[in-house]
Design a protein around this motif. Structure first.
Motif, PDB file in Angstrom:
ATOM      1  N   SER A  56      32.978  15.847  48.626  1.00 39.98           N
ATOM      2  CA  SER A  56      33.463  16.818  48.525  1.00 39.98           C
ATOM      3  C   SER A  56      34.511  17.145  47.156  1.00 39.98           C
ATOM      4  N   VAL A  57      34.336  18.045  46.429  1.00 38.65           N
ATOM      5  CA  VAL A  57      35.110  18.382  45.328  1.00 38.65           C
ATOM      6  C   VAL A  57      36.069  19.639  45.615  1.00 38.65           C
ATOM      7  N   HIS A  58      37.287  19.544  46.087  1.00 41.05           N
ATOM      8  CA  HIS A  58      37.951  20.588  46.525  1.00 41.05           C
ATOM      9  C   HIS A  58      39.012  21.002  45.563  1.00 41.05           C
ATOM     10  N   PHE A  59      39.029  22.132  45.122  1.00 43.09           N
ATOM     11  CA  PHE A  59      40.015  22.680  44.023  1.00 43.09           C
ATOM     12  C   PHE A  59      41.050  23.237  44.698  1.00 43.09           C
ATOM     13  N   THR A  60      42.316  23.044  44.678  1.00 44.80           N
ATOM     14  CA  THR A  60      43.095  23.460  45.311  1.00 44.80           C
ATOM     15  C   THR A  60      44.060  24.466  44.934  1.00 44.80           C
ATOM     16  N   THR A  61      43.571  25.235  43.943  1.00 40.64           N
ATOM     17  CA  THR A  61      44.168  26.428  43.408  1.00 40.64           C
ATOM     18  C   THR A  61      44.846  27.238  44.678  1.00 40.64           C
ATOM     19  N   PRO A  62      45.976  27.552  44.513  1.00 39.30           N
ATOM     20  CA  PRO A  62      46.681  28.611  45.492  1.00 39.30           C
ATOM     21  C   PRO A  62      46.092  30.088  45.402  1.00 39.30           C
ATOM     22  N   VAL A  63      45.710  30.571  46.613  1.00 38.26           N
ATOM     23  CA  VAL A  63      45.170  31.963  46.566  1.00 38.26           C
ATOM     24  C   VAL A  63      46.023  33.110  45.783  1.00 38.26           C
ATOM     25  N   ASP A  64      47.257  32.755  45.604  1.00 40.61           N
ATOM     26  CA  ASP A  64      47.885  33.983  44.777  1.00 40.61           C
ATOM     27  C   ASP A  64      47.577  33.757  43.340  1.00 40.61           C
ATOM     28  N   ILE A  65      47.422  32.425  42.796  1.00 35.54           N
ATOM     29  CA  ILE A  65      47.051  32.024  41.401  1.00 35.54           C
ATOM     30  C   ILE A  65      45.452  32.482  41.370  1.00 35.54           C
ATOM     31  N   ALA A  66      44.759  32.523  42.402  1.00 35.24           N
ATOM     32  CA  ALA A  66      43.310  32.943  42.125  1.00 35.24           C
ATOM     33  C   ALA A  66      43.107  34.320  41.919  1.00 35.24           C
ATOM     34  N   ARG A  67      44.053  35.059  42.844  1.00 34.58           N
ATOM     35  CA  ARG A  67      44.317  36.416  42.727  1.00 34.58           C
ATOM     36  C   ARG A  67      44.464  36.738  41.323  1.00 34.58           C
ATOM     37  N   HIS A  68      45.538  36.153  40.826  1.00 30.11           N
ATOM     38  CA  HIS A  68      46.301  36.493  39.458  1.00 30.11           C
ATOM     39  C   HIS A  68      45.129  36.268  38.186  1.00 30.11           C
ATOM     40  N   LEU A  69      44.469  35.094  38.581  1.00 33.19           N
ATOM     41  CA  LEU A  69      43.183  34.719  37.599  1.00 33.19           C
ATOM     42  C   LEU A  69      42.025  35.998  37.690  1.00 33.19           C
ATOM     43  N   ASN A  70      41.689  36.401  38.454  1.00 34.79           N
ATOM     44  CA  ASN A  70      40.866  37.482  38.985  1.00 34.79           C
ATOM     45  C   ASN A  70      41.201  38.507  37.767  1.00 34.79           C
ATOM     46  N   HIS A  71      42.669  38.854  37.856  1.00 31.53           N
ATOM     47  CA  HIS A  71      42.955  39.879  36.908  1.00 31.53           C
ATOM     48  C   HIS A  71      42.991  39.398  35.496  1.00 31.53           C
ATOM     49  N   PHE A  72      43.278  38.403  35.296  1.00 32.75           N
ATOM     50  CA  PHE A  72      43.349  37.794  33.966  1.00 32.75           C
ATOM     51  C   PHE A  72      41.970  37.803  33.479  1.00 32.75           C
ATOM     52  N   ARG A  73      40.992  37.493  34.249  1.00 31.07           N
ATOM     53  CA  ARG A  73      39.424  37.160  33.300  1.00 31.07           C
ATOM     54  C   ARG A  73      39.220  38.586  33.278  1.00 31.07           C
ATOM     55  N   ALA A  74      39.289  39.771  33.848  1.00 34.26           N
ATOM     56  CA  ALA A  74      38.972  41.129  33.789  1.00 34.26           C
ATOM     57  C   ALA A  74      39.683  41.690  32.383  1.00 34.26           C
ATOM     58  N   PHE A  75      40.745  41.388  32.254  1.00 34.94           N
ATOM     59  CA  PHE A  75      41.601  41.688  31.015  1.00 34.94           C
ATOM     60  C   PHE A  75      41.337  40.999  29.575  1.00 34.94           C
ATOM     61  N   THR A  76      40.631  39.745  30.068  1.00 39.52           N
ATOM     62  CA  THR A  76      40.602  38.992  28.791  1.00 39.52           C
ATOM     63  C   THR A  76      38.945  38.687  28.296  1.00 39.52           C
ATOM     64  N   SER A  77      38.255  39.402  29.039  1.00 40.42           N
ATOM     65  CA  SER A  77      36.660  39.374  28.611  1.00 40.42           C
ATOM     66  C   SER A  77      36.590  39.674  26.881  1.00 40.42           C
ATOM     67  N   VAL A  78      35.948  38.731  26.485  1.00 37.80           N
ATOM     68  CA  VAL A  78      35.633  39.055  24.932  1.00 37.80           C
ATOM     69  C   VAL A  78      34.190  39.562  24.566  1.00 37.80           C
ATOM     70  N   ASP A  79      34.077  40.258  23.625  1.00 35.09           N
ATOM     71  CA  ASP A  79      32.998  40.731  22.942  1.00 35.09           C
ATOM     72  C   ASP A  79      31.510  39.892  23.400  1.00 35.09           C
ATOM     73  N   ASP A  80      31.473  38.659  23.413  1.00 33.67           N
ATOM     74  CA  ASP A  80      30.500  38.087  23.556  1.00 33.67           C
ATOM     75  C   ASP A  80      30.116  37.645  24.967  1.00 33.67           C
ATOM     76  N   GLU A  81      31.205  37.983  25.646  1.00 31.06           N
ATOM     77  CA  GLU A  81      30.921  37.961  27.308  1.00 31.06           C
ATOM     78  C   GLU A  81      30.598  39.221  27.929  1.00 31.06           C
ATOM     79  N   LEU A  82      30.018  39.031  28.934  1.00 26.02           N
ATOM     80  CA  LEU A  82      29.884  40.301  29.536  1.00 26.02           C
ATOM     81  C   LEU A  82      31.253  40.808  30.449  1.00 26.02           C
TER      82      LEU A  82
END
Length: 107
Positions: free
Chosen positions: A29-55
């Motif tokens: 098992s490979v368990h990524f231990t990212t805290p859930v608050d960081i995962a929530r933050h990264l969810n928003h970060f990915r939405a804000f930082t989509s670049v032109d060649d990415e959906l």
């Protein structure tokens, strides 16, 4: 075989372990231990930082995080894993601007 984040409980991971045992293949098992608050933050970060060649990325619903957090039981060797590898979150950004945005609390 890869069991992903849709398997937060020992019960849902069991089918993968059983198949591995049937074929006498070690299972880890490979368990990524990212805290859930960081995962929530990264969810928003990915939405804000989509670049032109990415959906464009839609935000995952808050319910996805709260349900996963509620159901999560950390994987353990007692389930049948030969090894459980824990990987902490280590950020790596494409640009200084991405780093600047990531350091902001976006939600």
């Amino acid at each position: 075989m890869n069991g992903d984040n849709t398997n937060p409980t020992s019960w849902t991971r069991r089918k993968y372990i059983e198949v591995a045992e049937e074929f006498e293949v070690p299972v880890r098992s490979v368990h990524f231990t990212t805290p859930v608050d960081i995962a929530r933050h990264l969810n928003h970060f990915r939405a804000f930082t989509s670049v032109d060649d990415e959906l464009p990325r839609d935000l995952l619903p808050e319910e996805a995080f709260s349900k996963y957090e509620y159901r999560l039981s950390k994987p353990s060797t007692s389930e049948g894993f030969e090894e459980v590898i824990e990987i902490p979150f280590r950020p790596c950004f494409k640009t200084p601007e991405d780093l600047r945005l990531a350091c902001m609390w976006l939600f």
